[in-house]
Design a protein around this motif. Structure first.
Motif, PDB file in Angstrom:
ATOM      1  N   GLU A  30      30.746  -0.296 104.435  1.00 47.17           N
ATOM      2  CA  GLU A  30      32.071   0.018 104.031  1.00 47.17           C
ATOM      3  C   GLU A  30      32.957   0.387 105.195  1.00 47.17           C
ATOM      4  O   GLU A  30      32.351   1.414 105.857  1.00 47.17           O
ATOM      5  N   ARG A  31      33.968  -0.138 105.388  1.00 50.35           N
ATOM      6  CA  ARG A  31      34.740   0.359 106.559  1.00 50.35           C
ATOM      7  C   ARG A  31      36.302   0.312 106.282  1.00 50.35           C
ATOM      8  O   ARG A  31      36.514  -0.864 105.755  1.00 50.35           O
ATOM      9  N   TYR A  32      37.144   0.863 106.487  1.00 50.54           N
ATOM     10  CA  TYR A  32      38.790   0.887 106.350  1.00 50.54           C
ATOM     11  C   TYR A  32      38.760   0.493 105.055  1.00 50.54           C
ATOM     12  O   TYR A  32      39.825  -0.170 104.989  1.00 50.54           O
ATOM     13  N   GLN A  33      38.305   1.091 103.956  1.00 46.79           N
ATOM     14  CA  GLN A  33      38.636   0.682 102.718  1.00 46.79           C
ATOM     15  C   GLN A  33      39.215   2.267 102.003  1.00 46.79           C
ATOM     16  O   GLN A  33      39.713   2.104 100.646  1.00 46.79           O
ATOM     17  N   PHE A  34      39.441   3.246 102.651  1.00 42.99           N
ATOM     18  CA  PHE A  34      40.085   4.352 102.519  1.00 42.99           C
ATOM     19  C   PHE A  34      41.562   4.074 102.170  1.00 42.99           C
ATOM     20  O   PHE A  34      42.123   2.973 102.966  1.00 42.99           O
ATOM     21  N   ARG A  35      42.337   5.103 101.718  1.00 44.88           N
ATOM     22  CA  ARG A  35      43.961   4.881 101.732  1.00 44.88           C
ATOM     23  C   ARG A  35      44.264   5.615 103.299  1.00 44.88           C
ATOM     24  O   ARG A  35      44.988   4.676 103.879  1.00 44.88           O
ATOM     25  N   HIS A  36      44.451   6.660 103.165  1.00 43.27           N
ATOM     26  CA  HIS A  36      44.935   7.231 104.519  1.00 43.27           C
ATOM     27  C   HIS A  36      43.978   8.376 104.617  1.00 43.27           C
ATOM     28  O   HIS A  36      43.665   9.315 104.070  1.00 43.27           O
ATOM     29  N   TYR A  37      44.137   8.718 106.098  1.00 42.57           N
ATOM     30  CA  TYR A  37      43.859  10.182 106.462  1.00 42.57           C
ATOM     31  C   TYR A  37      44.984  10.876 107.426  1.00 42.57           C
ATOM     32  O   TYR A  37      45.181   9.980 108.379  1.00 42.57           O
ATOM     33  N   ARG A  38      45.398  11.884 107.086  1.00 40.62           N
ATOM     34  CA  ARG A  38      46.630  12.676 107.862  1.00 40.62           C
ATOM     35  C   ARG A  38      46.299  13.652 108.273  1.00 40.62           C
ATOM     36  O   ARG A  38      45.988  14.586 107.538  1.00 40.62           O
ATOM     37  N   SER A  39      46.360  13.884 109.779  1.00 36.99           N
ATOM     38  CA  SER A  39      45.923  15.256 110.436  1.00 36.99           C
ATOM     39  C   SER A  39      47.219  15.910 111.066  1.00 36.99           C
ATOM     40  O   SER A  39      47.874  15.027 112.039  1.00 36.99           O
ATOM     41  N   ARG A  40      47.401  17.082 110.982  1.00 34.90           N
ATOM     42  CA  ARG A  40      48.358  17.648 112.084  1.00 34.90           C
ATOM     43  C   ARG A  40      47.721  18.931 112.454  1.00 34.90           C
ATOM     44  O   ARG A  40      47.127  19.792 111.653  1.00 34.90           O
ATOM     45  N   LEU A  41      47.944  19.298 113.719  1.00 38.30           N
ATOM     46  CA  LEU A  41      47.332  20.338 114.524  1.00 38.30           C
ATOM     47  C   LEU A  41      48.327  20.985 115.226  1.00 38.30           C
ATOM     48  O   LEU A  41      49.287  20.173 116.026  1.00 38.30           O
ATOM     49  N   ARG A  42      48.715  22.389 115.250  1.00 40.58           N
ATOM     50  CA  ARG A  42      49.585  22.830 116.256  1.00 40.58           C
ATOM     51  C   ARG A  42      48.893  23.967 116.647  1.00 40.58           C
ATOM     52  O   ARG A  42      48.229  24.931 115.917  1.00 40.58           O
ATOM     53  N   VAL A  43      49.122  24.440 117.967  1.00 41.80           N
ATOM     54  CA  VAL A  43      48.494  25.382 118.909  1.00 41.80           C
ATOM     55  C   VAL A  43      49.863  26.332 119.169  1.00 41.80           C
ATOM     56  O   VAL A  43      50.767  25.715 120.032  1.00 41.80           O
ATOM     57  N   ARG A  44      49.576  27.414 119.033  1.00 38.42           N
ATOM     58  CA  ARG A  44      50.886  28.505 119.447  1.00 38.42           C
ATOM     59  C   ARG A  44      50.201  29.764 120.202  1.00 38.42           C
ATOM     60  O   ARG A  44      48.804  29.969 120.257  1.00 38.42           O
ATOM     61  N   ASP A  45      50.972  30.358 120.886  1.00 35.12           N
ATOM     62  CA  ASP A  45      50.642  31.597 121.663  1.00 35.12           C
ATOM     63  C   ASP A  45      50.791  32.564 120.651  1.00 35.12           C
ATOM     64  O   ASP A  45      51.556  32.702 119.579  1.00 35.12           O
ATOM     65  N   PRO A  46      50.414  34.032 120.893  1.00 36.02           N
ATOM     66  CA  PRO A  46      50.642  35.162 120.042  1.00 36.02           C
ATOM     67  C   PRO A  46      52.113  35.401 119.712  1.00 36.02           C
ATOM     68  O   PRO A  46      52.237  35.951 118.663  1.00 36.02           O
ATOM     69  N   GLU A  47      52.901  34.982 120.564  1.00 40.02           N
ATOM     70  CA  GLU A  47      54.653  35.337 120.322  1.00 40.02           C
ATOM     71  C   GLU A  47      54.909  34.253 119.292  1.00 40.02           C
ATOM     72  O   GLU A  47      55.983  34.201 119.096  1.00 40.02           O
ATOM     73  N   GLY A  48      54.209  33.127 118.824  1.00 36.58           N
ATOM     74  CA  GLY A  48      54.768  32.172 118.086  1.00 36.58           C
ATOM     75  C   GLY A  48      55.282  30.867 118.529  1.00 36.58           C
ATOM     76  O   GLY A  48      55.453  29.829 117.801  1.00 36.58           O
ATOM     77  N   GLN A  49      55.000  30.636 119.990  1.00 36.97           N
ATOM     78  CA  GLN A  49      55.627  29.705 120.578  1.00 36.97           C
ATOM     79  C   GLN A  49      54.659  28.652 120.600  1.00 36.97           C
ATOM     80  O   GLN A  49      53.784  28.724 121.176  1.00 36.97           O
ATOM     81  N   VAL A  50      55.084  27.327 119.986  1.00 41.38           N
ATOM     82  CA  VAL A  50      54.358  26.172 120.110  1.00 41.38           C
ATOM     83  C   VAL A  50      54.026  25.564 121.478  1.00 41.38           C
ATOM     84  O   VAL A  50      55.259  25.196 122.274  1.00 41.38           O
TER      85      VAL A  50
END
Length: 290
Positions: A159-179
């Motif tokens: 079985e390969r590539y029979q799924f619908r989708h995988y969506r991933s979002r990653l954000r890294v910030r400093d302690p002051e909230g700046q991305v």
């Protein structure tokens, strides 16, 4: 309920005790997630009294349609954690097209703290859909090694590539909230026009690895040497793996994409890369048992 645990199935806060050992200061667990007791694997080394090892455990069969999983990790100043999974995460079939599973990570890494997190693979079953969000706050003196491995199906069953989708979002910030770093991925399954291309078909096991170094050691010279060392991993002992690395914004570390013909080889390669980071900081390599 403690705010740390609100809407999370797993919420952990770690800090250092008076002797300098990393200990759990807060632990909230709700079905289906739990963690093992803290254990230590570096007897006879300086890190033995500092780093904690934990296994994350999932008592459910995997992620089902409509599941929402929240995970919160807080590392106080000076704490060190290696977090691993007990088993792979199975994302099960979701026949109704409007349904998805959601996984949300909230990670905070304090001053001079270190998190190493190499989860077991995500396995995307036929008609599965997964949305994952990861929010990370990290101090300039802290370090992070964060990996991910994705299997586009139950490969042993063909079985390969029979799924619908995988969506991933990653954000890294400093302690002051700046991305200062963000990464988004939308991996298609059945609608993936490139699934049979040489790029994807040559290695069905997909991976990414983020290596963030403490600001004091993240010099251009150090990053160049680290990238060369990681690139060399694929030449002999990890020949089944192909990877490419690029510097993170601000020169704090490396972002690595990889494909492999086997899960075991990619996991071994990522652990070897983590050991390269440990060597930079004069720390013992990962114990053989991991």
């Amino acid at each position: 309920m403690n705010a740390l645990a609100l809407q999370n199935q797993l919420a952990l806060k770690l800090g250092c005790n008076p002797a300098g050992a990393t200990v759990l200061q807060h632990r909230y667990m709700a079905y289906p997630l739990s963690v093992s007791p803290v254990f230590r694997l570096e007897e006879g080394t300086e890190s033995a009294s500092q780093r904690a090892y934990l296994y994350r455990m999932n008592t459910s069969p995997g992620l089902l349609a409509g599941d929402t999983i929240g995970i919160s990790l807080r590392l106080a100043a000076g704490s060190q954690l290696y977090l691993a999974d007990q088993s792979a995460t199975k994302v099960h079939t979701m026949p109704q097209r409007e349904t998805v599973a959601d996984v949300n990570y909230s990670i905070d890494i304090g001053e001079q703290a270190t998190l190493e997190f190499l989860p077991e693979p995500l396995i995307l079953f036929t008609d599965a859909a997964l949305v994952q969000k990861t929010e990370i706050t990290i101090h300039s003196t802290a370090g992070l090694s964060l990996g991910e491995i994705v299997l586009p199906g139950r490969l042993a069953r063909g079985e390969r590539y029979q799924f619908r989708h995988y969506r991933s979002r990653l954000r890294v910030r400093d302690p002051e909230g700046q991305v200062w770093f963000a990464e988004a991925m939308n991996l298609l399954g059945k609608e993936n026009r490139f699934a049979d291309s040489p790029l994807f078909a040559s290695g069905l096991v997909l991976g990414s690895l983020i290596l963030i170094l403490p600001e004091a050691i993240a010099t251009p010279t150090t990053l160049t040497a680290l990238a060369s060392e990681i690139d060399a991993l694929t030449e002999v002992s990890h020949a089944a793996v192909s990877l490419a690395s690029s510097p993170l914004p601000g020169g704090r570390g490396l972002f690595i994409r990889a494909i492999s013909t086997t899960t075991r080889d990619l996991q071994s390669c990522f652990k070897a890369a983590l050991n390269c980071v440990r060597k930079l900081q004069n720390q013992a390599p990962l114990p053989y048992s991991l």
